[in-house]
Design an enzyme around this catalytic site. Sequence first.
Site, PDB file in Angstrom:
ATOM      1  N   HIS A  12      -8.236   1.178  -4.362  1.00  0.00           N
ATOM      2  CA  HIS A  12      -9.246   1.044  -3.179  1.00  0.00           C
ATOM      3  C   HIS A  12      -9.854   2.342  -2.996  1.00  0.00           C
ATOM      4  O   HIS A  12      -9.354   3.312  -2.218  1.00  0.00           O
ATOM      5  CB  HIS A  12      -8.385   0.336  -2.073  1.00  0.00           C
ATOM      6  CG  HIS A  12      -9.491   0.298  -1.036  1.00  0.00           C
ATOM      7  ND1 HIS A  12      -8.832   0.058   0.299  1.00  0.00           N
ATOM      8  CD2 HIS A  12     -10.801   0.294  -0.714  1.00  0.00           C
ATOM      9  CE1 HIS A  12      -9.764   0.010   1.266  1.00  0.00           C
ATOM     10  NE2 HIS A  12     -10.976   0.113   0.477  1.00  0.00           N
ATOM     11  N   ASP A  71      -6.835  -6.356   4.069  1.00  0.00           N
ATOM     12  CA  ASP A  71      -5.932  -4.996   4.249  1.00  0.00           C
ATOM     13  C   ASP A  71      -6.091  -4.460   5.739  1.00  0.00           C
ATOM     14  O   ASP A  71      -7.360  -4.219   6.128  1.00  0.00           O
ATOM     15  CB  ASP A  71      -6.437  -4.100   3.001  1.00  0.00           C
ATOM     16  CG  ASP A  71      -5.855  -2.708   3.071  1.00  0.00           C
ATOM     17  OD1 ASP A  71      -4.859  -2.668   3.887  1.00  0.00           O
ATOM     18  OD2 ASP A  71      -6.336  -1.701   2.372  1.00  0.00           O
ATOM     19  N   GLY A  72      -5.010  -4.364   6.365  1.00  0.00           N
ATOM     20  CA  GLY A  72      -4.986  -3.723   7.647  1.00  0.00           C
ATOM     21  C   GLY A  72      -4.223  -4.346   8.530  1.00  0.00           C
ATOM     22  O   GLY A  72      -4.633  -5.606   9.004  1.00  0.00           O
ATOM     23  N   MET A  84     -11.407  -5.740   4.773  1.00  0.00           N
ATOM     24  CA  MET A  84     -10.591  -4.805   6.088  1.00  0.00           C
ATOM     25  C   MET A  84     -10.572  -5.391   7.355  1.00  0.00           C
ATOM     26  O   MET A  84     -11.384  -5.750   7.997  1.00  0.00           O
ATOM     27  CB  MET A  84     -11.524  -3.421   5.945  1.00  0.00           C
ATOM     28  CG  MET A  84     -11.719  -2.647   4.707  1.00  0.00           C
ATOM     29  SD  MET A  84     -10.115  -2.278   3.846  1.00  0.00           S
ATOM     30  CE  MET A  84      -9.080  -1.291   5.145  1.00  0.00           C
ATOM     31  N   MET A 132      -8.651   8.143  -0.475  1.00  0.00           N
ATOM     32  CA  MET A 132      -9.330   8.579   0.643  1.00  0.00           C
ATOM     33  C   MET A 132      -9.661   9.910   0.441  1.00  0.00           C
ATOM     34  O   MET A 132      -9.250  11.094  -0.129  1.00  0.00           O
ATOM     35  CB  MET A 132      -8.855   8.561   1.819  1.00  0.00           C
ATOM     36  CG  MET A 132      -8.182   7.139   2.205  1.00  0.00           C
ATOM     37  SD  MET A 132      -7.437   7.036   3.737  1.00  0.00           S
ATOM     38  CE  MET A 132      -6.525   5.493   3.807  1.00  0.00           C
ATOM     39  N   HIS A 149      -1.113  -1.447  -4.326  1.00  0.00           N
ATOM     40  CA  HIS A 149      -2.364  -0.843  -3.819  1.00  0.00           C
ATOM     41  C   HIS A 149      -2.423   0.567  -3.546  1.00  0.00           C
ATOM     42  O   HIS A 149      -1.721   1.307  -2.906  1.00  0.00           O
ATOM     43  CB  HIS A 149      -2.587  -1.677  -2.564  1.00  0.00           C
ATOM     44  CG  HIS A 149      -4.061  -1.667  -1.930  1.00  0.00           C
ATOM     45  ND1 HIS A 149      -4.852  -2.313  -2.572  1.00  0.00           N
ATOM     46  CD2 HIS A 149      -4.378  -0.950  -1.000  1.00  0.00           C
ATOM     47  CE1 HIS A 149      -5.840  -2.016  -1.601  1.00  0.00           C
ATOM     48  NE2 HIS A 149      -5.676  -1.173  -0.502  1.00  0.00           N
ATOM     49  N   MET A 190     -12.043   4.603  -1.051  1.00  0.00           N
ATOM     50  CA  MET A 190     -12.705   5.019   0.250  1.00  0.00           C
ATOM     51  C   MET A 190     -13.320   6.311   0.015  1.00  0.00           C
ATOM     52  O   MET A 190     -12.836   7.075   0.850  1.00  0.00           O
ATOM     53  CB  MET A 190     -11.445   4.877   1.421  1.00  0.00           C
ATOM     54  CG  MET A 190     -11.245   3.419   1.504  1.00  0.00           C
ATOM     55  SD  MET A 190      -9.731   3.233   2.621  1.00  0.00           S
ATOM     56  CE  MET A 190      -8.437   3.298   1.735  1.00  0.00           C
ATOM     57  N   GLY A 195       1.366  -2.272   4.451  1.00  0.00           N
ATOM     58  CA  GLY A 195       2.105  -0.998   4.125  1.00  0.00           C
ATOM     59  C   GLY A 195       3.217  -0.924   5.134  1.00  0.00           C
ATOM     60  O   GLY A 195       4.383  -0.991   4.728  1.00  0.00           O
ATOM     61  N   SER A 196       3.071  -0.442   6.369  1.00  0.00           N
ATOM     62  CA  SER A 196       4.321  -0.393   7.335  1.00  0.00           C
ATOM     63  C   SER A 196       5.167  -1.643   7.410  1.00  0.00           C
ATOM     64  O   SER A 196       6.287  -1.327   7.210  1.00  0.00           O
ATOM     65  CB  SER A 196       3.643  -0.008   8.632  1.00  0.00           C
ATOM     66  OG  SER A 196       2.645   0.960   8.833  1.00  0.00           O
ATOM     67  N   GLY A 200      -8.905   4.424   6.858  1.00  0.00           N
ATOM     68  CA  GLY A 200      -8.605   5.772   7.357  1.00  0.00           C
ATOM     69  C   GLY A 200      -7.002   6.079   7.422  1.00  0.00           C
ATOM     70  O   GLY A 200      -6.535   6.931   6.920  1.00  0.00           O
ATOM     71  N   PHE A 201      -6.565   5.163   8.134  1.00  0.00           N
ATOM     72  CA  PHE A 201      -5.035   5.378   8.627  1.00  0.00           C
ATOM     73  C   PHE A 201      -4.393   3.893   8.389  1.00  0.00           C
ATOM     74  O   PHE A 201      -4.932   3.041   8.925  1.00  0.00           O
ATOM     75  CB  PHE A 201      -4.867   6.146   9.983  1.00  0.00           C
ATOM     76  CG  PHE A 201      -5.450   7.445   9.927  1.00  0.00           C
ATOM     77  CD1 PHE A 201      -4.847   8.520   9.500  1.00  0.00           C
ATOM     78  CD2 PHE A 201      -6.899   7.711  10.207  1.00  0.00           C
ATOM     79  CE1 PHE A 201      -5.219   9.793   9.503  1.00  0.00           C
ATOM     80  CE2 PHE A 201      -7.436   8.844  10.526  1.00  0.00           C
ATOM     81  CZ  PHE A 201      -6.736  10.176   9.899  1.00  0.00           C
ATOM     82  N   GLY A 202      -2.937   4.241   8.196  1.00  0.00           N
ATOM     83  CA  GLY A 202      -1.941   3.224   8.145  1.00  0.00           C
ATOM     84  C   GLY A 202      -1.607   2.818   9.884  1.00  0.00           C
ATOM     85  O   GLY A 202      -1.803   3.524  10.511  1.00  0.00           O
ATOM     86  N   GLY A 203      -0.874   1.675   9.689  1.00  0.00           N
ATOM     87  CA  GLY A 203      -0.140   1.374  11.163  1.00  0.00           C
ATOM     88  C   GLY A 203      -1.165   0.902  12.177  1.00  0.00           C
ATOM     89  O   GLY A 203      -0.838   0.814  13.369  1.00  0.00           O
ATOM     90  N   SER A 238       0.853  -1.271   0.012  1.00  0.00           N
ATOM     91  CA  SER A 238       0.072   0.022  -0.158  1.00  0.00           C
ATOM     92  C   SER A 238       0.678   1.271  -0.210  1.00  0.00           C
ATOM     93  O   SER A 238       1.556   1.520   0.959  1.00  0.00           O
ATOM     94  CB  SER A 238      -0.909  -0.001   1.184  1.00  0.00           C
ATOM     95  OG  SER A 238      -1.779   1.181   1.468  1.00  0.00           O
ATOM     96  N   ASP A 253      -4.743   3.550  -2.021  1.00  0.00           N
ATOM     97  CA  ASP A 253      -5.613   3.851  -1.049  1.00  0.00           C
ATOM     98  C   ASP A 253      -6.206   5.048  -1.298  1.00  0.00           C
ATOM     99  O   ASP A 253      -5.411   6.255  -0.927  1.00  0.00           O
ATOM    100  CB  ASP A 253      -5.130   3.803   0.268  1.00  0.00           C
ATOM    101  CG  ASP A 253      -5.099   2.145   0.888  1.00  0.00           C
ATOM    102  OD1 ASP A 253      -6.075   1.593   0.542  1.00  0.00           O
ATOM    103  OD2 ASP A 253      -4.186   1.951   1.476  1.00  0.00           O
TER     104      ASP A 253
END
Length: 224
Positions: free
Chosen positions: A74, A184-185, A146, A45, A41, A76, A206-207, A151-154, A16, A43
């Site tokens: 994706h 995802d997540g 999900m 938003m 990916h 959102m 992602g992270s 909304g936010f990574g990590g 991501s 994202d």
Amino acid sequence: MTMQTQTKSNVKIAPSILSADFSKMGEEVKNLEESGADLIHCDVMDGVFVNNITFGIKMVEDLRKITKLPLDCHLMIVHPEKYAERFVRAGADIVTVHAEACGETLKDTLMLIKNAGAKCGAVINPDTPVSAIESVLPLCDMVLVMSVFPGFGGQKFIGDVLNKVRDIRRILSKNNLHADVEIDGGINAETVVFAKEAGANVIVAGSSIFKAADRAAAIRALRG
């Protein structure tokens, strides 16, 4: 292979770019290519459907110029039906939309994406039942579950969603449908094991990729 356990060969890794350095996005994507990513990916938003703003059509258009990897977009956003075709024209290979954002227009939005020439997919949040998308599964090339609230990574992985992954995989198998199941997540080297065992075969991370000293090794570890 059991119905729910994925083999190494069919697991795809989709980093991501929400976790990338936006000031050098071109370099980041090239590095992901070289590191063995299968998809990119994206994202998207809008600050309305989720409490964050990332990027839009122009970013996808520019990424399309520099990579041959499939762009997994994706959305959102509210009213995705207004923008989905434009993301396809910009170069998106896959466009996924939220059941929560589409409501009764979900089927029509998925058909719009298909008719525009891209693969389509339905997305559900951790608190949305599989029944919200069951009727459109025959249309889907991908189903995204999900494992955090978007909304936010990590964020921390929500393990309860694995039951949704299992249910979706079971419904697909029962009806001889061949959609990818994406998760995802909160995905890292530990949680990915459970995700794949449940039946996910497209892994968004992602992270755990972008913060790794060796991104290629991180991608290999996730793929298993």
